[in-house]
Design a protein around this motif. Structure first.
Motif, mmCIF file in Angstrom:
data_model
loop_
_atom_site.group_PDB
_atom_site.id
_atom_site.type_symbol
_atom_site.label_atom_id
_atom_site.label_comp_id
_atom_site.label_asym_id
_atom_site.label_seq_id
_atom_site.Cartn_x
_atom_site.Cartn_y
_atom_site.Cartn_z
ATOM 1 N N TRP A 44 0.546 -1.476 0.398
ATOM 2 C CA TRP A 44 -0.124 -0.352 -0.138
ATOM 3 C C TRP A 44 0.659 1.073 0.122
ATOM 4 O O TRP A 44 0.387 2.014 -0.980
ATOM 5 N N ARG A 45 2.316 1.369 1.324
ATOM 6 C CA ARG A 45 2.877 2.794 1.174
ATOM 7 C C ARG A 45 3.420 2.509 -1.061
ATOM 8 O O ARG A 45 3.682 3.809 -0.651
ATOM 9 N N ALA B 70 0.551 4.007 -2.700
ATOM 10 C CA ALA B 70 0.382 5.741 -1.955
ATOM 11 C C ALA B 70 1.016 6.508 -2.334
ATOM 12 O O ALA B 70 0.916 7.926 -2.844
ATOM 13 N N ARG B 71 2.074 6.046 -2.457
ATOM 14 C CA ARG B 71 3.360 7.561 -3.244
ATOM 15 C C ARG B 71 2.836 7.514 -4.892
ATOM 16 O O ARG B 71 3.140 8.581 -4.671
ATOM 17 N N PRO C 36 -2.012 9.053 -3.797
ATOM 18 C CA PRO C 36 -2.102 9.100 -3.074
ATOM 19 C C PRO C 36 -3.471 8.897 -2.413
ATOM 20 O O PRO C 36 -4.229 8.326 -1.447
ATOM 21 N N SER D 299 -4.375 6.127 -0.156
ATOM 22 C CA SER D 299 -3.129 6.278 1.308
ATOM 23 C C SER D 299 -4.214 6.070 2.154
ATOM 24 O O SER D 299 -4.286 5.271 3.523
ATOM 25 N N LEU E 72 -3.130 2.468 3.287
ATOM 26 C CA LEU E 72 -2.486 1.938 4.002
ATOM 27 C C LEU E 72 -2.637 2.404 4.891
ATOM 28 O O LEU E 72 -2.228 1.744 6.013
ATOM 29 N N SER E 73 -3.489 3.470 6.022
ATOM 30 C CA SER E 73 -3.739 3.871 6.982
ATOM 31 C C SER E 73 -4.582 2.474 7.362
ATOM 32 O O SER E 73 -4.351 1.899 9.155
ATOM 33 N N LEU F 160 -2.807 9.957 8.734
ATOM 34 C CA LEU F 160 -2.936 9.623 6.771
ATOM 35 C C LEU F 160 -4.253 9.627 6.231
ATOM 36 O O LEU F 160 -4.728 10.987 5.520
ATOM 37 N N ARG G 127 -7.042 12.857 4.176
ATOM 38 C CA ARG G 127 -7.827 11.992 3.000
ATOM 39 C C ARG G 127 -9.726 12.357 4.166
ATOM 40 O O ARG G 127 -10.985 12.732 3.102
#
Length: 200
Positions: free
Chosen positions: A14-15, A18-19, A22, A26, A29-30, A59, A63
């Motif tokens: 996920w990181r 997300a890069r 995002p 993200s 990822l959170s 994060l 959002r």
């Protein structure tokens, strides 16, 4: 620990996503970071869970700022987990802010979908009340606990099997409340009634 390793792998994926995007990734990822924080509470010394829990909140706040209607409940969950991690690490004052933030987010989510979020709101109100009671702030604790109980009782018809009364876990919590706070009758009565509804 297998669960921690698997979650860490998910976070790595996920990181990377997300890069590149995002807004699209993200939030996931959170959520994975919050899950990792919970796993680390069981596998590591409690402070090891805090970085993941704190990053998850940061994060999700981003959002939420962009689309609050989509991420209120997600942010509430992240804040509630952060409060658990802060509590386990002995950061008593900080846990109050995180728990109160979780309540605010679930209150907003409940207004948009009462049936879906009633029990989430009830649980975070109970969480906030328990933390206040731990600090012997009895008058402050009673309001959140009674509020959580009111939501649980109002929506018990949604899933009466899951939230059925009378269980060994409930009895243990009632005994703990009675033994620990025996001089605070309203608090004890509320906790005993609340135990009838919370999931075991």
């Amino acid at each position: 620990m297998e669960g921690t390793d698997t979650t860490a792998e998910s976070i790595a994926v996920w990181r990377r996503l997300a890069r590149g995007n995002p807004a699209a990734h993200s939030a996931e990822l959170s959520k994975s970071l919050s899950n990792l924080a919970l796993l680390r509470l069981f596998a590591d010394p409690p402070p090891q869970a805090l970085p993941a829990a704190a990053e998850a909140v940061q994060l999700m706040q981003l959002r939420h700022a962009e689309a609050p209607e989509l991420h209120r409940a997600d942010l509430g969950r992240c804040l509630s987990i952060l409060a658990v991690c802060l509590n386990a690490a002995g950061l008593r004052q900080e846990r109050h802010g995180a728990a109160a933030g979780a309540v605010r987010q679930y209150e907003a989510a409940w207004k948009t979908d009462p049936v879906r979020y009633a029990f989430d709101l009830a649980r975070v109100l109970d969480q906030m009340g328990r933390y206040l009671a731990d600090d012997e702030r009895w008058a402050d604790a009673l309001g959140p606990l009674e509020g959580g109980l009111a939501w649980a009782e109002a929506y018990i018809h949604v899933d009466p099997t899951t939230y059925a009364p009378s269980s060994p876990g409930c009895a243990r919590r009632s005994a703990t409340a009675g033994g620990g706070y025996g001089n605070h009758g309203n608090w004890v009565d509320t906790r005993k009634r609340w135990c009838r509804w919370i999931p075991q």
